[in-house]
Structure formats: structure tokens, C-alpha cells
Enzyme design. Structure first.
Site, short mmCIF file in Angstrom:
data_model
loop_
_atom_site.label_atom_id
_atom_site.label_comp_id
_atom_site.label_asym_id
_atom_site.label_seq_id
_atom_site.Cartn_x
_atom_site.Cartn_y
_atom_site.Cartn_z
CE LYS A 133 14.95 8.99 -4.10
NZ LYS A 133 15.81 7.87 -3.64
NE ARG A 154 16.81 0.31 -9.61
CZ ARG A 154 16.83 1.54 -9.12
NH1 ARG A 154 15.69 2.17 -8.85
NH2 ARG A 154 17.96 2.14 -8.89
NE ARG A 156 19.08 3.73 -11.74
CZ ARG A 156 18.45 4.53 -10.91
NH1 ARG A 156 17.14 4.51 -10.87
NH2 ARG A 156 19.12 5.32 -10.10
P1 AP5 Z 1 12.66 2.64 -6.43
O1 AP5 Z 1 11.23 3.03 -6.27
O2 AP5 Z 1 13.23 2.60 -7.78
O3 AP5 Z 1 13.59 3.49 -5.42
P2 AP5 Z 1 14.19 4.93 -5.56
O4 AP5 Z 1 14.20 5.52 -4.21
O5 AP5 Z 1 13.49 5.67 -6.66
O6 AP5 Z 1 15.68 4.53 -5.98
P3 AP5 Z 1 16.69 5.18 -7.03
O7 AP5 Z 1 17.80 4.22 -7.23
O8 AP5 Z 1 15.95 5.68 -8.23
O9 AP5 Z 1 17.23 6.38 -6.19
P4 AP5 Z 1 18.43 7.26 -6.44
O10 AP5 Z 1 18.13 8.38 -5.53
O11 AP5 Z 1 19.74 6.57 -6.26
O12 AP5 Z 1 18.39 7.54 -8.02
P5 AP5 Z 1 18.03 8.79 -8.93
O13 AP5 Z 1 17.46 8.26 -10.17
O14 AP5 Z 1 17.27 9.81 -8.18
O15 AP5 Z 1 12.82 1.20 -5.74
C1 AP5 Z 1 14.05 0.51 -5.81
C2 AP5 Z 1 13.79 -0.99 -6.05
O16 AP5 Z 1 13.12 -1.52 -4.90
C3 AP5 Z 1 12.87 -1.24 -7.25
O17 AP5 Z 1 13.31 -2.37 -7.93
C4 AP5 Z 1 11.48 -1.46 -6.59
O18 AP5 Z 1 10.68 -2.31 -7.36
C5 AP5 Z 1 11.86 -2.08 -5.26
N1 AP5 Z 1 10.93 -1.72 -4.18
C6 AP5 Z 1 10.25 -0.55 -4.03
N2 AP5 Z 1 9.49 -0.57 -2.90
C7 AP5 Z 1 9.72 -1.79 -2.33
C8 AP5 Z 1 9.23 -2.41 -1.13
N3 AP5 Z 1 8.36 -1.80 -0.32
N4 AP5 Z 1 9.69 -3.66 -0.84
C9 AP5 Z 1 10.58 -4.30 -1.66
N5 AP5 Z 1 11.07 -3.75 -2.82
C10 AP5 Z 1 10.64 -2.52 -3.13
O19 AP5 Z 1 19.50 9.39 -9.21
C11 AP5 Z 1 20.45 8.72 -9.99
C12 AP5 Z 1 21.68 9.59 -10.15
O20 AP5 Z 1 21.35 10.78 -10.88
C13 AP5 Z 1 22.34 10.10 -8.85
O21 AP5 Z 1 23.25 9.16 -8.31
C14 AP5 Z 1 23.03 11.38 -9.36
O22 AP5 Z 1 24.23 11.08 -10.03
C15 AP5 Z 1 22.05 11.92 -10.38
N6 AP5 Z 1 21.06 12.85 -9.79
C16 AP5 Z 1 19.71 12.65 -9.71
N7 AP5 Z 1 19.11 13.68 -9.10
C17 AP5 Z 1 20.09 14.55 -8.78
C18 AP5 Z 1 20.11 15.81 -8.10
N8 AP5 Z 1 18.97 16.36 -7.62
N9 AP5 Z 1 21.31 16.43 -7.92
C19 AP5 Z 1 22.44 15.90 -8.40
N10 AP5 Z 1 22.52 14.71 -9.04
C20 AP5 Z 1 21.34 14.04 -9.23
MG MG Z 2 14.12 6.56 -8.50
#
Ligand code: AP5
Ligand code: MG
Length: 190
Positions: A14, A128, A134
Site C-alpha cells: 500500500k 523490511r 520497524r
Molecule cells: P509496503 O508498501 O510498506 O506495504 P504496506 O501494505 O504499506 O505494509 P504495512 O506494513 O505498512 O501495512 P500495515 O497495514 O500493517 O501497516 P500500517 O502502517 O497501516 O511494502 C512492504 C514491504 O514490501 C516493503 O519493504 C516494500 O519495499 C516491499 N514491497 C512492496 N511492493 C513489493 C513488490 N511488488 N515485490 C516485492 N516487495 C515489495 O499500520 C500499522 C499499525 O498502525 C496497525 O497494526 C495498527 O496498530 C495501527 N493502525 C494503522 N491504521 C489504523 C486504522 N485505520 N485503525 C486502527 N489502527 C490502525
Molecule cells: Mg504502509
């Protein structure tokens, strides 16, 4: 105006795809994960509370994230559109988002879901974790994040499917290939 919900499990790409979409369409990026991590970095009261929840891979309360999103939308009302990354994560958040947008005459254009199998997202997140340190990129927290995604977040797909806005995209391949797939879904609604 183009308002995209970019959806998918943790590690589905994402954040990576958001960067490309923002550059191409001049959108405002709204990532609740990034906003929460910035609160943690500032050691704010909210950040201190959120860190405990995020380190476990649980969801921060709906009220908190909805408040954050509302502020960001209202501060950017003249933008070309928004990309919602990692939000909404519950059906209650999705309903609240529709309401906030409707207050200013806006709506979600489409929801793109990046479909990536668990084995692949686990590998990406462990890598990552090694590269960036992280805190939630460790095996125990990743397993819980995947479970929370399945139980609490995946019903958000039905919410958008009922509105005819659900666009699944294959999330395996190169970053460029996946980006092109997303762009062809955007063309369908534009
Ligand atoms: P990346 O692009 O970073 O993936 P992502 O989908 O953004 O992954 P996240 O870990 O950020 O998602 P998440 O939903 O767990 O975290 P969030 O920060 O929203 O890609 C991942 C890796 O793969 C990278 O190293 C990238 O380089 C690599 N990659 C990308 N594309 C690739 C490809 N095609 N091939 C190979 N490799 C690739 O949330 C974190 C925490 O915050 C949650 O657990 C929760 O506690 C809280 N939180 C956030 N939002 C909310 C909400 N709305 N409500 C309640 N709690 C929330
Ligand atoms: Mg993310």
C-alpha cells in the site's frame, strides 16, 4: 476529484504504490499508520498509548483514527483528491469516512485491494524489519496483524462491494507491473 482507498493486508504494498499514485495524480496521502508513527516519534500522549497497541499488532480505536482523518481531510479541501492508505480498517471507519466526505460533497471513487498471499507478505515484512527496524515487523506481531486483518478488516471489502466500488488487483509481480494494474482500474471509473 479522485479519492482512492488503497486496501490490502500488511505488507501488500500500500505504501509503495501510494507513492507512485500520489506523484501521478497529485493526491494527498492519508496513511493512518504513518500519522500514528509520527505521534510515536514525537512521544505525544497519543503516541505513547498507540505504540503499545501497534507493537501488539492490534487496532488503535476507531475514534482516534477517524479524528485524525477528519482533520487531514478538512485541512486539504482544495486538493485533487486523497489516497487513503491503511484506512478504513473496520466497517465503522468506512461508514465514518463516507460521512466526513459527504459533509463536503465528496465521495470515494474506488477501492483497490492488493491481493497478496500470506507467505509473501510475511517474507516482505521480515525483510523490511531487518532493513528498517520497524518495531511491528517481527514474526509474532506479523501473525497477529494478519489475524486482525482477516477478522476485523477484511469485511470492509463487502462495504465497498455493495457500493460497486470494489476493485481487486493481483499484488504479486514487480512494483511497476502492479502500478499499471492499479492505473487500469482507475481508468475504469474515470
Ligand atoms: P509496503 O508498501 O510498506 O506495504 P504496506 O501494505 O504499506 O505494509 P504495512 O506494513 O505498512 O501495512 P500495515 O497495514 O500493517 O501497516 P500500517 O502502517 O497501516 O511494502 C512492504 C514491504 O514490501 C516493503 O519493504 C516494500 O519495499 C516491499 N514491497 C512492496 N511492493 C513489493 C513488490 N511488488 N515485490 C516485492 N516487495 C515489495 O499500520 C500499522 C499499525 O498502525 C496497525 O497494526 C495498527 O496498530 C495501527 N493502525 C494503522 N491504521 C489504523 C486504522 N485505520 N485503525 C486502527 N489502527 C490502525
Ligand atoms: Mg504502509
Amino acid at each position: 476529484m479522485l479519492n482512492i482507498v488503497l486496501f490490502g493486508p500488511p505488507g501488500s504494498g500500500k505504501g509503495t504504490q501510494s507513492e507512485k499514485l500520489i506523484a501521478a495524480h497529485k493526491l494527498v496521502h492519508l496513511s493512518t499508520g504513518d500519522l500514528l508513527r509520527s505521534e510515536i516519534a514525537q512521544k505525544s500522549e497519543l503516541g505513547i498509548k498507540a505504540k503499545i497497541i501497534m507493537d501488539r499488532g492490534e487496532l488503535v480505536s476507531d475514534d482516534i483514527v477517524i479524528g485524525m482523518i477528519r482533520n487531514k481531510i478538512n485541512a486539504n479541501l482544495d486538493s485533487n483528491g486523497f489516497i487513503f492508505d491503511g484506512f478504513p480498517r473496520t466497517v465503522a471507519q468506512a461508514g465514518a469516512l463516507d460521512k466526513v466526505l459527504a459533509e463536503t460533497g465528496k465521495a470515494i471513487s474506488l477501492m483497490v485491494t492488493l491481493e497478496v498471499p500470506d507467505e509473501e507478505v510475511i517474507q516482505r515484512l521480515l525483510k523490511r524489519g531487518e532493513q528498517t527496524g520497524r518495531a511491528d515487523d517481527n514474526m509474532a506481531t506479523i501473525e497477529n496483524r494478519l489475524n486482525v486483518y482477516l477478522c476485523q478488516t477484511s469485511p470492509v471489502k463487502d462495504f465497498y462491494e455493495k457500493q460497486g466500488k470494489y476493485h481487486p488487483v493481483q499484488g504479486l509481480g514487480t512494483i511497476e507491473e502492479i502500478y499499471e494494474r492499479i492505473e487500469s482500474e482507475i481508468k475504469k471509473v474515470g
